[in-house]
Design a protein around this motif. Structure first.
Motif, PDB file in Angstrom:
ATOM      1  N   SER A  29       7.919  -1.984 -14.011  1.00 49.69           N
ATOM      2  CA  SER A  29       7.239  -1.175 -13.125  1.00 49.69           C
ATOM      3  C   SER A  29       7.031  -1.338 -11.728  1.00 49.69           C
ATOM      4  CB  SER A  29       5.985  -0.557 -13.917  1.00 49.69           C
ATOM      5  OG  SER A  29       5.017  -1.835 -13.897  1.00 49.69           O
ATOM      6  N   VAL A  70       7.910  -2.298  -7.928  1.00 50.10           N
ATOM      7  CA  VAL A  70       8.701  -1.994  -7.038  1.00 50.10           C
ATOM      8  C   VAL A  70       9.642  -3.461  -6.260  1.00 50.10           C
ATOM      9  CG1 VAL A  70       9.414  -1.036  -4.671  1.00 50.10           C
ATOM     10  CG2 VAL A  70       8.029   0.293  -6.383  1.00 50.10           C
ATOM     11  N   ASP A 109       6.606   9.549  -9.353  1.00 52.90           N
ATOM     12  CA  ASP A 109       6.855  10.509  -8.530  1.00 52.90           C
ATOM     13  C   ASP A 109       7.768   9.745  -7.590  1.00 52.90           C
ATOM     14  OD1 ASP A 109       5.097   8.552  -7.326  1.00 52.90           O
ATOM     15  OD2 ASP A 109       3.599   9.602  -6.424  1.00 52.90           O
ATOM     16  N   SER A 161       1.740  10.245  -9.885  1.00 52.41           N
ATOM     17  CA  SER A 161       1.521   9.410  -8.694  1.00 52.41           C
ATOM     18  C   SER A 161       0.927   8.057  -8.949  1.00 52.41           C
ATOM     19  CB  SER A 161       0.653  10.158  -7.610  1.00 52.41           C
ATOM     20  OG  SER A 161      -0.703  10.050  -8.368  1.00 52.41           O
ATOM     21  N   LYS A 167      -0.005  -5.483  -8.129  1.00 53.73           N
ATOM     22  CA  LYS A 167       0.176  -4.098  -7.775  1.00 53.73           C
ATOM     23  C   LYS A 167      -1.103  -4.138  -6.435  1.00 53.73           C
ATOM     24  CE  LYS A 167       3.241  -2.520 -10.454  1.00 53.73           C
ATOM     25  NZ  LYS A 167       2.975  -2.038 -11.303  1.00 53.73           N
ATOM     26  N   ARG A 193       0.010   6.795  -0.145  1.00 58.50           N
ATOM     27  CA  ARG A 193      -0.073   6.943  -1.610  1.00 58.50           C
ATOM     28  C   ARG A 193      -1.228   7.860  -2.082  1.00 58.50           C
ATOM     29  NH1 ARG A 193       4.187   5.213  -0.339  1.00 58.50           N
ATOM     30  NH2 ARG A 193       5.270   3.159  -0.993  1.00 58.50           N
ATOM     31  N   TRP A 249      -3.537   8.519  -5.245  1.00 56.10           N
ATOM     32  CA  TRP A 249      -4.028   7.804  -6.495  1.00 56.10           C
ATOM     33  C   TRP A 249      -4.797   8.407  -7.309  1.00 56.10           C
ATOM     34  CZ3 TRP A 249      -2.659   2.585  -6.289  1.00 56.10           C
ATOM     35  CH2 TRP A 249      -2.222   2.134  -5.059  1.00 56.10           C
ATOM     36  N   ASN A 303      -2.537   3.055   3.126  1.00 51.44           N
ATOM     37  CA  ASN A 303      -2.974   1.601   2.644  1.00 51.44           C
ATOM     38  C   ASN A 303      -4.086   1.098   3.361  1.00 51.44           C
ATOM     39  OD1 ASN A 303      -0.952   2.153   0.698  1.00 51.44           O
ATOM     40  ND2 ASN A 303       0.801   0.957   1.653  1.00 51.44           N
ATOM     41  N   ARG A 358       7.980  -4.141   3.058  1.00 53.73           N
ATOM     42  CA  ARG A 358       8.986  -4.139   1.878  1.00 53.73           C
ATOM     43  C   ARG A 358      10.248  -3.273   2.382  1.00 53.73           C
ATOM     44  NH1 ARG A 358       6.261  -0.540  -2.832  1.00 53.73           N
ATOM     45  NH2 ARG A 358       5.596  -2.464  -3.606  1.00 53.73           N
ATOM     46  N   HIS A 371      11.066   0.773   2.063  1.00 55.08           N
ATOM     47  CA  HIS A 371       9.559   1.319   1.963  1.00 55.08           C
ATOM     48  C   HIS A 371       9.376   2.751   2.151  1.00 55.08           C
ATOM     49  CE1 HIS A 371       5.138  -0.307   2.263  1.00 55.08           C
ATOM     50  NE2 HIS A 371       5.180   0.762   1.221  1.00 55.08           N
ATOM     51  N   TYR A 399       5.456 -14.073  -1.183  1.00 59.61           N
ATOM     52  CA  TYR A 399       4.699 -13.787   0.066  1.00 59.61           C
ATOM     53  C   TYR A 399       4.966 -14.918   0.956  1.00 59.61           C
ATOM     54  CZ  TYR A 399       2.456  -9.911  -2.110  1.00 59.61           C
ATOM     55  OH  TYR A 399       2.062  -8.670  -2.683  1.00 59.61           O
TER      56      TYR A 399
HETATM   57  O1  DAU Z   1       4.108   6.056  -7.133  1.00 58.80           O
HETATM   58  C1  DAU Z   1       4.060   5.787  -8.575  1.00 58.80           C
HETATM   59  C2  DAU Z   1       4.343   4.383  -8.686  1.00 58.80           C
HETATM   60  O2  DAU Z   1       3.099   3.779  -7.956  1.00 58.80           O
HETATM   61  C3  DAU Z   1       4.606   3.701 -10.182  1.00 58.80           C
HETATM   62  O3  DAU Z   1       5.693   4.538 -10.513  1.00 58.80           O
HETATM   63  C4  DAU Z   1       4.879   2.251  -9.999  1.00 58.80           C
HETATM   64  O4  DAU Z   1       5.213   1.740 -11.201  1.00 58.80           O
HETATM   65  C5  DAU Z   1       3.485   1.566  -9.320  1.00 58.80           C
HETATM   66  O5  DAU Z   1       3.889   0.223  -9.137  1.00 58.80           O
HETATM   67  C6  DAU Z   1       3.439   2.209  -7.978  1.00 58.80           C
HETATM   68  O6  DAU Z   1       4.447   1.833  -7.075  1.00 58.80           O
HETATM   69  P1  DAU Z   1       4.117   1.389  -5.590  1.00 58.80           P
HETATM   70  O7  DAU Z   1       4.954   0.706  -4.852  1.00 58.80           O
HETATM   71  O8  DAU Z   1       3.399   2.272  -4.640  1.00 58.80           O
HETATM   72  O9  DAU Z   1       2.690   0.410  -5.635  1.00 58.80           O
HETATM   73  P2  DAU Z   1       2.063  -0.967  -5.233  1.00 58.80           P
HETATM   74  O10 DAU Z   1       1.010  -1.187  -5.627  1.00 58.80           O
HETATM   75  O11 DAU Z   1       3.161  -1.956  -5.586  1.00 58.80           O
HETATM   76  O12 DAU Z   1       2.349  -0.507  -3.630  1.00 58.80           O
HETATM   77  C7  DAU Z   1       1.433   0.526  -3.182  1.00 58.80           C
HETATM   78  C8  DAU Z   1       1.379   0.645  -1.661  1.00 58.80           C
HETATM   79  O13 DAU Z   1       0.785  -0.828  -1.059  1.00 58.80           O
HETATM   80  C9  DAU Z   1       2.750   0.588  -0.968  1.00 58.80           C
HETATM   81  O14 DAU Z   1       2.938   1.143   0.064  1.00 58.80           O
HETATM   82  C10 DAU Z   1       3.230  -0.941  -0.800  1.00 58.80           C
HETATM   83  C11 DAU Z   1       1.777  -1.516  -0.472  1.00 58.80           C
HETATM   84  N1  DAU Z   1       1.609  -2.865  -0.599  1.00 58.80           N
HETATM   85  C12 DAU Z   1       1.749  -3.515  -1.737  1.00 58.80           C
HETATM   86  C13 DAU Z   1       1.673  -4.670  -2.102  1.00 58.80           C
HETATM   87  C14 DAU Z   1       1.783  -5.201  -3.561  1.00 58.80           C
HETATM   88  C15 DAU Z   1       1.168  -3.828   0.423  1.00 58.80           C
HETATM   89  O15 DAU Z   1       0.953  -3.344   1.810  1.00 58.80           O
HETATM   90  N2  DAU Z   1       0.934  -5.172   0.073  1.00 58.80           N
HETATM   91  C16 DAU Z   1       1.216  -5.727  -1.175  1.00 58.80           C
HETATM   92  O16 DAU Z   1       0.943  -6.767  -1.199  1.00 58.80           O
END
Ligand code: DAU
Ligand code: NAD
Length: 350
Positions: free
Chosen positions: A86, A88, A132, A184, A195, A220, A222, A255, A287, A290, A347
């Protein structure tokens, strides 16, 4: 007595779904089928593991013989499929694992359902839990509806999009009674700290930098995980076969704003001077690929099934922080060992 497999039930969302179904439906037998990868943790289900209508089944959804035998022996009549890779960022370093688990694993379950259910599909149901992210990225305006074209950008979202297509194909070709939901970003208790939200909670506790990708303006939508579990309950029981339902929080955050809010909540909880935690924010390299913005139009599930989120973001976030502060042992267990290597690789050089 319904006989239901919930795949990925030891993971973040899966454990909330298992708990809800075990508690609310004593006349259902719930089989939690999970491989226990780094993301699966039976600690998440200690409170319900002794329930007579619950059984943990340790196994891999890629193991054809094992999955087919399970369907036959337990006379499975429904599947709620959450097992997946799950994250990314992990999909960017290891895409093949996502192809195997998310695509081939889903097809393995569909084949087992097809074989076991034969032409007797009447009361059967195959519910595929998706994301999503299959819709790609939005600009500054607009929302994802159920009609939005698929346009995935990461190996993770490409694998989930592919699995959604297979689920629809098995409905159209073989008449498997499927339903899909695309949700979402979830947050809440038992969320693995790779995450954004649990990673920041963990790092704030330990006075470590809070890594924000790029300029932090990525957005995002939430949703509190228990509200997602309730939506899954509604779609499972009332969703129209062959349909898809978008699930979202009506709750968009950039974020950087989200992390600032989390810092402020945790200043209070940890008795730190206002502004202390915000100093930990560190912008790091972005990322690749992104997606700028996700936002869900959840009006279909609201109108057809009467579902809406029940908690505000501020309430949900506070509950979440409280859970992590009260369950330091859980966080310590999952951040020891393999997590340290993952964190260093992800990182390094930032
Ligand atoms: O939208 C649904 C999705 O949400 C799910 O399908 C995925 O399984 C789930 O992991 C999640 O994906 P995201 O990539 O949106 O979640 P993540 O928590 O990894 O990242 C949320 C946002 O924060 C994204 O814009 C990337 C950013 N981020 C993430 C990490 C881990 C950062 O800025 N710094 C970080 O260290
Ligand atoms: P997670 O990574 O926390 O948990 C995944 C679970 O699947 C783990 O328990 C793992 O052990 C299990 N698993 C992995 N490979 C397996 C295999 N081959 N066989 C059996 N079990 C296996 O995931 P999550 O965040 O709880 O997401 C659950 C589902 O919901 C996924 O399908 C995901 O795409 C979807 N989803 C997640 C979010 C989110 O914000 N987390 C949002 C929308 C949709």
């Amino acid at each position: 007595m319904k006989s239901i497999i919930i795949t990925g039930g030891a993971g973040f969302i899966g454990s909330h779904v298992v708990r809800r179904f075990v508690k609310n439906y004593p006349n259902y037998k719930i089989y939690n089928l999970d491989k226990l990868t780094y993301a699966g943790n039976l600690e998440n289900l200690r409170d319900i593991e002794a329930s007579p209508n619950y059984e943990f089944v340790h196994g891999d959804i890629l193991d054809v013989d094992f999955v087919e035998k399970l369907f036959a022996e337990k006379k499975i009549d429904s599947v709620i499929h959450l097992a997946a890779e799950s994250h990314v960022d992990r999909s960017i370093s290891n895409p093949l694992e996502f192809v195997m688990t998310n695509i081939v694993g889903t097809v393995t379950l569909l084949n087992a359902a097809k074989k076991e259910w034969g032409s007797n599909m009447g009361d059967k149901r195959f519910y595929h839990v998706s994301t999503d992210e299959v819709y790609g990225a939005l600009g500054a305006t607009g929302l994802f509806t159920e009609e939005t074209s698929y346009d995935p950008h990461s190996p993770y979202s490409a694998s989930k999009a592919s699995s959604d297509h297979f689920v629809r194909a098995y409905h159209d070709t073989y008449g498997i009674p499927v339903v899909i939901s695309n949700c979402s970003n979830n947050y809440g208790s038992h969320h693995f700290p790779e995450k954004l939200i649990p990673l920041c909670i963990h790092n704030i506790q330990n006075n470590k930098p809070l890594p924000i990708y790029g300029d932090g303006k990525y957005t995002r939508d939430w949703l509190f995980v228990e509200d997602h579990a309730r939506a899954i309950d509604d779609v499972f029981h009332k969703g129209k076969l062959g349909d898809t339902y978008n699930i979202g929080g009506f709750n968009e955050w950039q974020n950087i704003d989200l992390v600032n809010l989390l810092c402020d909540i945790m200043d209070k909880k940890l008795d730190r001077e206002p502004g202390t935690n915000r100093k930990l924010i560190t912008f790091v390299k972005d990322r690749p690929g992104h997606d700028l913005r996700y936002a869900i139009d959840a009006s279909k599930i609201e109108k057809d099934l009467g579902w809406r989120p029940s908690v505000t973001f501020e309430q949900g976030l506070e509950k979440t922080v409280d859970w992590y502060l009260e369950n330091k042992g859980w966080l310590e267990n999952v951040t020891s060992g393999h997590y340290q290597t993952y964190y260093k690789n992800q990182y390094q050089g930032s």
